[in-house]
Design a protein around this motif. Structure first.
Motif, PDB file in Angstrom:
ATOM      1  N   HIS A   5      43.563  28.527  41.498  1.00 17.74           N
ATOM      2  CA  HIS A   5      42.840  29.740  41.103  1.00 17.74           C
ATOM      3  C   HIS A   5      41.446  29.853  41.718  1.00 17.74           C
ATOM      4  O   HIS A   5      40.687  30.743  41.327  1.00 17.74           O
ATOM      5  CB  HIS A   5      42.768  29.823  39.580  1.00 17.74           C
ATOM      6  CG  HIS A   5      44.093  30.091  38.939  1.00 17.74           C
ATOM      7  ND1 HIS A   5      44.659  31.348  38.877  1.00 17.74           N
ATOM      8  CD2 HIS A   5      44.993  29.240  38.372  1.00 17.74           C
ATOM      9  CE1 HIS A   5      45.838  31.270  38.278  1.00 17.74           C
ATOM     10  NE2 HIS A   5      46.071  30.003  37.969  1.00 17.74           N
ATOM     11  N   GLY A  22      39.712  39.926  35.225  1.00 18.01           N
ATOM     12  CA  GLY A  22      40.146  38.595  34.821  1.00 18.01           C
ATOM     13  C   GLY A  22      40.995  38.635  33.570  1.00 18.01           C
ATOM     14  O   GLY A  22      41.758  39.575  33.360  1.00 18.01           O
ATOM     15  N   ASN A  76      36.481  40.199  40.381  1.00 21.41           N
ATOM     16  CA  ASN A  76      37.227  39.995  41.629  1.00 21.41           C
ATOM     17  C   ASN A  76      38.660  40.477  41.410  1.00 21.41           C
ATOM     18  O   ASN A  76      39.494  39.758  40.859  1.00 21.41           O
ATOM     19  CB  ASN A  76      37.224  38.521  42.031  1.00 21.41           C
ATOM     20  CG  ASN A  76      37.931  38.296  43.354  1.00 21.41           C
ATOM     21  OD1 ASN A  76      37.831  39.122  44.276  1.00 21.41           O
ATOM     22  ND2 ASN A  76      38.648  37.187  43.477  1.00 21.41           N
ATOM     23  N   THR A 135      38.998  34.073  35.253  1.00 20.89           N
ATOM     24  CA  THR A 135      37.698  34.042  34.577  1.00 20.89           C
ATOM     25  C   THR A 135      37.741  35.078  33.447  1.00 20.89           C
ATOM     26  O   THR A 135      38.615  35.956  33.422  1.00 20.89           O
ATOM     27  CB  THR A 135      36.545  34.389  35.533  1.00 20.89           C
ATOM     28  OG1 THR A 135      36.587  35.798  35.844  1.00 20.89           O
ATOM     29  CG2 THR A 135      36.631  33.584  36.822  1.00 20.89           C
ATOM     30  N   ALA A 195      38.212  32.408  40.188  1.00 20.66           N
ATOM     31  CA  ALA A 195      38.218  33.857  40.424  1.00 20.66           C
ATOM     32  C   ALA A 195      39.439  34.321  41.200  1.00 20.66           C
ATOM     33  O   ALA A 195      39.568  35.512  41.506  1.00 20.66           O
ATOM     34  CB  ALA A 195      36.947  34.283  41.162  1.00 20.66           C
ATOM     35  N   ASN A 203      42.805  36.122  39.080  1.00 19.49           N
ATOM     36  CA  ASN A 203      41.486  35.803  38.532  1.00 19.49           C
ATOM     37  C   ASN A 203      41.660  35.407  37.069  1.00 19.49           C
ATOM     38  O   ASN A 203      42.163  36.202  36.262  1.00 19.49           O
ATOM     39  CB  ASN A 203      40.610  37.060  38.666  1.00 19.49           C
ATOM     40  CG  ASN A 203      39.209  36.870  38.139  1.00 19.49           C
ATOM     41  OD1 ASN A 203      38.898  35.868  37.488  1.00 19.49           O
ATOM     42  ND2 ASN A 203      38.345  37.835  38.402  1.00 19.49           N
TER      43      ASN A 203
END
Length: 409
Positions: free
Chosen positions: A48, A81, A137, A75, A57, A73
């Motif tokens: 990841h 995310g 992202n 996060t 991310a 992503n």
């Protein structure tokens, strides 16, 4: 006296209640630290975190036999995310292979292994991922061509290949063995790389951990097979390899170097010993040692000349290498693997061993793709696989050609 006993009882009850609340506090330090360590066990960063990217991310490309996937992503960013995933969503992703809103996941995310993790471990992992830096992202993981890009097809895949359920300890084995089994089969998901796959990408569970081809490399046999597995390694040598990336037999490079950097080198000694105890006790893979090719064989004689000219200065005339610098070829399990993909990859492209605190040198080998033809590389690999007590099938020039073409893309 009765009042004193009652007071002690009340104090103990409050202490236990407080401890229970602390254990259940998803934001508590112990809970988050447990989750961080579980992310190490699962090597979450390995998939990841893209090269040069922010931790977790996503965006790393995973080339599968069915096409390319991008790691998402993970996060806690709410837009790109997993910030809007509920705890139930997170548990379903790891235990059932279903993401947010029930969307089916592809098994490149190793939920067939993570399903064996306890719910408590999964929720601890969830607690940790709430604390990592949110990163905006946007990643579209599904880059697969039609028809593999149809996620509904995973329902059929799961029906064939996926057995959900938590790890069940073996009461006949020790606590250390069971801890090792839990790690190997669950969070560390060793079979994802080391177990051969069916045509549909499912694990061939009858030959678990006996080696598999992965992105141009061969993840070797890690059963107790003496010839091509880890049967000839001691438990201490296996622990040293996982902790440092080096032992007297070999040096780690390629995908395993990443796994050692992000995961096994950061595991506790107790967990490494547990993994080693479990793997050393595993059933050896099938296949007896074949008959070595005769030294007078034409390919062997050609390979011997190339070896003397290009390899012997480092790996020695007798294939003994130099511990922690140049891998030993005599008796090497990876050299005698059924699939020579890793050998061809290293000779064509070169390789650098992993550098860790315990083995920081990280020696490198140059590539020979510019210097040796497909037939020459096939000859020297055939020689290496059938000298100094080694025995393995000859390597075809066509296999080297295929590897060269694959490496060029």
């Amino acid at each position: 006296m009765m009042k004193r006993s009652l007071l002690v009882s009340v104090v103990l009850s409050l202490s236990f209640a407080g401890a229970a609340r602390a254990q259940e506090d998803p934001k508590g330090y112990d809970r988050v630290e447990k989750g961080r360590y579980l992310s190490v066990l699962g090597d979450c960063a390995g998939c990841h975190t893209a090269p040069g990217g922010k931790p977790f991310a996503g965006g790393l490309a995973l080339d599968t036999p069915f096409g390319r996937l991008l790691a998402p992503n993970i996060t806690p960013d709410p837009e790109t995310g997993i910030g809007r995933m509920s705890d139930s969503d997170f548990v379903a992703a790891l235990h059932e292979g279903r993401g947010h809103n029930g969307r089916r996941l592809y098994p490149a995310m190793p939920y067939p292994a993570y399903t064996k993790m306890s719910r408590d471990d999964v929720l601890a992992l969830r607690s940790y991922f709430r604390t990592v830096q949110p990163v905006s992202n946007a990643v579209e993981p599904n880059q697969l061509p039609f028809p593999f890009n149809i996620r509904l097809s995973m329902a059929f895949w799961n029906w064939l290949n996926f057995t959900p359920g938590r790890f069940q300890p073996n009461p006949q084995k020790s606590d250390e063995w069971n801890r090792g089994a839990y790690l190997v089969e669950g969070p560390a998901h060793c079979g994802t790389c080391h177990t051969p796959k069916t045509a549909l990408g499912g694990d061939k569970t009858s030959v678990a951990l006996s080696g598999a081809t992965l992105q141009g490399w061969f993840a070797p046999d890690i059963t107790a097979n003496n010839h091509k597995g880890i049967g000839a390694w001691t438990k201490e040598e296996l622990v040293a390899y996982l902790k440092t990336g080096a032992n007297k037999h070999t040096l780690a490079s390629g995908p395993m170097a990443e796994a050692i950097t992000n995961s096994t080198s950061q595991m506790s000694d107790e967990d490494l010993n547990a993994i080693a105890a479990y793997l050393k006790d595993s059933r050896p893979s099938d296949g007896s040692k074949p008959q070595a090719l005769a030294a007078g064989d034409a390919t062997m004689r050609a390979g011997a000349a190339i070896y003397k000219d290009a390899c012997a200065a480092c790996h020695k005339d007798n294939g003994s290498g130099e511990t922690h610098l140049f891998p030993k070829l005599a008796g090497s399990a990876i050299v005698q693997s059924d699939d020579p993909a890793t050998l061809a990859h290293v000779v064509l492209n070169g390789a650098r061993a992993v550098g860790t605190a315990g083995a920081p040198t990280a020696p490198a080998m140059p590539g020979f793709d510019w210097r040796l033809s497909d037939a020459q590389i096939a000859a020297v690999l055939t020689y290496i696989r059938n000298s100094w007590g080694n025995a393995a099938p000859a390597v075809a020039a066509s296999a080297v050609k295929s590897q060269r073409e694959s490496s060029a893309h």
